[in-house]
Design an enzyme around this catalytic site. Structure first.
Site, mmCIF file in Angstrom:
data_model
loop_
_atom_site.group_PDB
_atom_site.id
_atom_site.type_symbol
_atom_site.label_atom_id
_atom_site.label_comp_id
_atom_site.label_asym_id
_atom_site.label_seq_id
_atom_site.Cartn_x
_atom_site.Cartn_y
_atom_site.Cartn_z
ATOM 1 N N ALA A 1 0.771 -1.273 -0.039
ATOM 2 C CA ALA A 1 -0.084 0.135 -0.153
ATOM 3 C C ALA A 1 0.926 1.111 -0.032
ATOM 4 O O ALA A 1 2.174 1.309 0.396
ATOM 5 C CB ALA A 1 -1.037 0.032 1.031
ATOM 6 N N GLY B 1 0.762 -4.908 0.785
ATOM 7 C CA GLY B 1 -0.659 -5.165 -0.019
ATOM 8 C C GLY B 1 -0.286 -5.642 -1.572
ATOM 9 O O GLY B 1 -1.301 -6.122 -1.947
ATOM 10 N N GLU C 1 -0.558 -9.290 -0.551
ATOM 11 C CA GLU C 1 -1.991 -9.602 -0.386
ATOM 12 C C GLU C 1 -2.873 -9.654 -1.571
ATOM 13 O O GLU C 1 -3.763 -10.407 -1.806
ATOM 14 C CB GLU C 1 -2.608 -8.438 0.582
ATOM 15 C CG GLU C 1 -2.069 -8.478 1.885
ATOM 16 C CD GLU C 1 -2.162 -7.581 2.819
ATOM 17 O OE1 GLU C 1 -1.932 -6.421 2.607
ATOM 18 O OE2 GLU C 1 -2.821 -7.758 3.750
ATOM 19 N N GLU D 1 4.621 -5.286 7.404
ATOM 20 C CA GLU D 1 3.655 -4.150 7.965
ATOM 21 C C GLU D 1 4.205 -4.102 9.597
ATOM 22 O O GLU D 1 4.103 -3.097 10.069
ATOM 23 C CB GLU D 1 2.064 -4.515 8.186
ATOM 24 C CG GLU D 1 1.464 -4.456 6.527
ATOM 25 C CD GLU D 1 1.607 -5.389 5.788
ATOM 26 O OE1 GLU D 1 2.318 -6.454 6.224
ATOM 27 O OE2 GLU D 1 0.877 -5.650 4.703
HETATM 28 N N1 COA Z 1 4.705 3.024 -0.579
HETATM 29 C C1 COA Z 1 4.995 4.322 -0.953
HETATM 30 N N2 COA Z 1 6.229 4.271 -1.571
HETATM 31 C C2 COA Z 1 6.884 3.405 -2.011
HETATM 32 C C3 COA Z 1 6.615 1.933 -1.328
HETATM 33 C C4 COA Z 1 5.315 1.992 -0.656
HETATM 34 N N3 COA Z 1 4.989 0.687 -0.055
HETATM 35 N N4 COA Z 1 7.648 1.151 -1.722
HETATM 36 C C5 COA Z 1 8.425 1.892 -2.259
HETATM 37 N N5 COA Z 1 7.975 3.197 -2.702
HETATM 38 C C6 COA Z 1 8.811 4.187 -3.137
HETATM 39 C C7 COA Z 1 10.046 4.624 -2.255
HETATM 40 O O1 COA Z 1 9.615 5.821 -1.406
HETATM 41 C C8 COA Z 1 10.816 5.408 -3.518
HETATM 42 O O2 COA Z 1 10.180 6.504 -3.911
HETATM 43 P P1 COA Z 1 11.009 7.886 -3.825
HETATM 44 O O3 COA Z 1 12.182 7.400 -5.094
HETATM 45 O O4 COA Z 1 10.256 9.010 -4.237
HETATM 46 O O5 COA Z 1 11.828 7.956 -2.508
HETATM 47 C C9 COA Z 1 10.567 4.403 -4.596
HETATM 48 O O6 COA Z 1 9.522 3.768 -4.336
HETATM 49 C C10 COA Z 1 11.734 3.311 -4.755
HETATM 50 O O7 COA Z 1 11.886 2.724 -3.642
HETATM 51 P P2 COA Z 1 13.198 2.536 -2.449
HETATM 52 O O8 COA Z 1 12.785 2.335 -1.222
HETATM 53 O O9 COA Z 1 14.293 3.605 -2.999
HETATM 54 O O10 COA Z 1 13.689 1.165 -3.378
HETATM 55 P P3 COA Z 1 14.856 0.136 -2.906
HETATM 56 O O11 COA Z 1 15.259 -0.710 -3.902
HETATM 57 O O12 COA Z 1 15.996 1.000 -2.016
HETATM 58 O O13 COA Z 1 14.011 -0.741 -1.803
HETATM 59 C C11 COA Z 1 11.963 -1.981 -1.164
HETATM 60 C C12 COA Z 1 12.865 -1.585 -2.263
HETATM 61 C C13 COA Z 1 10.742 -2.665 -1.657
HETATM 62 C C14 COA Z 1 12.634 -2.795 -0.244
HETATM 63 C C15 COA Z 1 11.629 -0.659 -0.371
HETATM 64 O O14 COA Z 1 11.163 0.229 -1.177
HETATM 65 C C16 COA Z 1 10.420 -0.907 0.827
HETATM 66 O O15 COA Z 1 10.835 -1.483 1.859
HETATM 67 N N6 COA Z 1 9.260 -0.443 0.318
HETATM 68 C C17 COA Z 1 8.171 -0.663 1.420
HETATM 69 C C18 COA Z 1 7.571 -2.075 1.434
HETATM 70 C C19 COA Z 1 6.616 -1.953 2.766
HETATM 71 O O16 COA Z 1 6.807 -1.957 3.747
HETATM 72 N N7 COA Z 1 5.143 -2.230 2.206
HETATM 73 C C20 COA Z 1 4.067 -2.651 3.122
HETATM 74 C C21 COA Z 1 3.498 -1.195 3.194
HETATM 75 S S1 COA Z 1 2.132 -1.426 4.079
#
Ligand code: COA
Length: 262
Positions: free
Chosen positions: A68, A114, A117, A137
């Site tokens: 999400a 999400g 999910e 989460e």
């Molecule tokens: N919601 C909003 N933005 C998200 C996102 C999410 N769930 N997941 C990734 N993004 C965005 C990042 O903020 C970043 O945006 P920016 O360039 O404007 O800063 C962009 O996507 C790229 O992500 P980034 O974190 O820089 O990539 P990474 O390769 O370093 O890491 C992940 C990849 C997937 C490990 C990391 O993005 C992450 O942990 N995301 C969240 C996962 C999460 O907790 N999901 C559950 C949500 S309830």
């Protein structure tokens, strides 16, 4: 299909609707608009006889859906959080699970929160070998809110579901396949072909029977229904369908069945 969307690409080819979540710069994170657009596209495709199977995937090579949209819900109140979950269940996750046509998730990279999910709400999952799946989460002070606490346990069993949810650990594609979380693993290049291969097999079968099978399998996971009783009733009803008559006649006449497009 006539509609165009901001965050979803929708393309129909050979009876297969491929929907691509298209926010690659945000790793295809599901914001409210994207959920709404996926819902609208599915709604439109439900009555589109041409569409026999749906595939959902993510844009780019890195992510299916990374969850999400954290930025969008960061300031939510208790009531807004509850509403976000309820609306998501209604418009997308339960909607897909109960969809009348098979929905296949093509997991082409990160499927987190999400995103996993969404994949779990689909009827089948195929992952590319670079995919990483998890419900992170608890790292955010949250729990899964789009059906993850329930569907993960159904797919991998309670013990592994507890471990994945409370550690927030990701699982790779090979382990996910061994656990039953995904049905197949392919290279990223082959992922959509594999999904289309499954879709082609389904498309040749009776759409009426496929739709009924989805409903009856789901009935077994509904606490208010007895899946066996639903099966008996629905099995009986199939004998009154044109597809039953065609399927059985085709078998006896040693020819390929030509099922209705209903
Ligand atoms: N919601 C909003 N933005 C998200 C996102 C999410 N769930 N997941 C990734 N993004 C965005 C990042 O903020 C970043 O945006 P920016 O360039 O404007 O800063 C962009 O996507 C790229 O992500 P980034 O974190 O820089 O990539 P990474 O390769 O370093 O890491 C992940 C990849 C997937 C490990 C990391 O993005 C992450 O942990 N995301 C969240 C996962 C999460 O907790 N999901 C559950 C949500 S309830």
């Amino acid at each position: 299909m006539t509609m165009t969307y901001e965050n979803v690409l929708a393309e129909i080819e050979n009876g297969v609707l491929t929907m691509t979540v298209n926010r690659p710069d945000k790793l295809n994170a599901l914001n409210v608009k994207t959920i709404e657009e996926l819902h609208e596209a599915l709604l439109e495709a439900e009555n589109e006889k041409e569409v026999r199977v749906v595939i959902i995937t993510g844009a780019g090579t890195k992510a299916f859906v990374a969850g999400a949209d954290i930025a969008e819900f960061s300031g939510f109140s208790i009531e807004q959080g509850r509403q976000m979950s309820a609306t998501g269940h209604f418009k997308l996750f339960n909607f897909i699970e109960n969809y009348s046509k098979p929905v296949i998730a093509a997991i082409n990279g990160f499927a987190l929160g999400g995103g996993l999910e969404l994949a779990m709400a689909c009827h089948m999952r195929v992952a590319s070998d670079n995919a990483k799946m998890g419900l992170p989460e608890v790292s955010l002070g949250l729990i899964p809110g789009y059906g993850g606490t329930q569907r993960l346990a159904h797919l991998v069993g309670k013990g592994k579901a507890f471990e994945m949810v409370v550690t927030a650990d990701m699982v790779n594609a090979q382990d996910a396949c061994q656990w039953g979380l995904v049905n197949h693993v392919t290279t990223q290049e082959e992922l959509l072909n594999k999904c289309k291969e499954i879709a082609t097999k389904i498309s040749a079968k009776s759409g009426m029977a496929v739709k009924t099978a989805i409903r009856v399998i789901n009935a077994g996971y509904n606490n208010h229904l007895n899946g066996y009783e639903v099966e008996i009733e629905e099995f009986g009803k199939m004998f009154g369908t044109v597809d039953f008559k065609e399927g059985v006649s085709a078998f006896l006449e040693k020819r390929k069945a030509n099922f209705s497009k209903n």
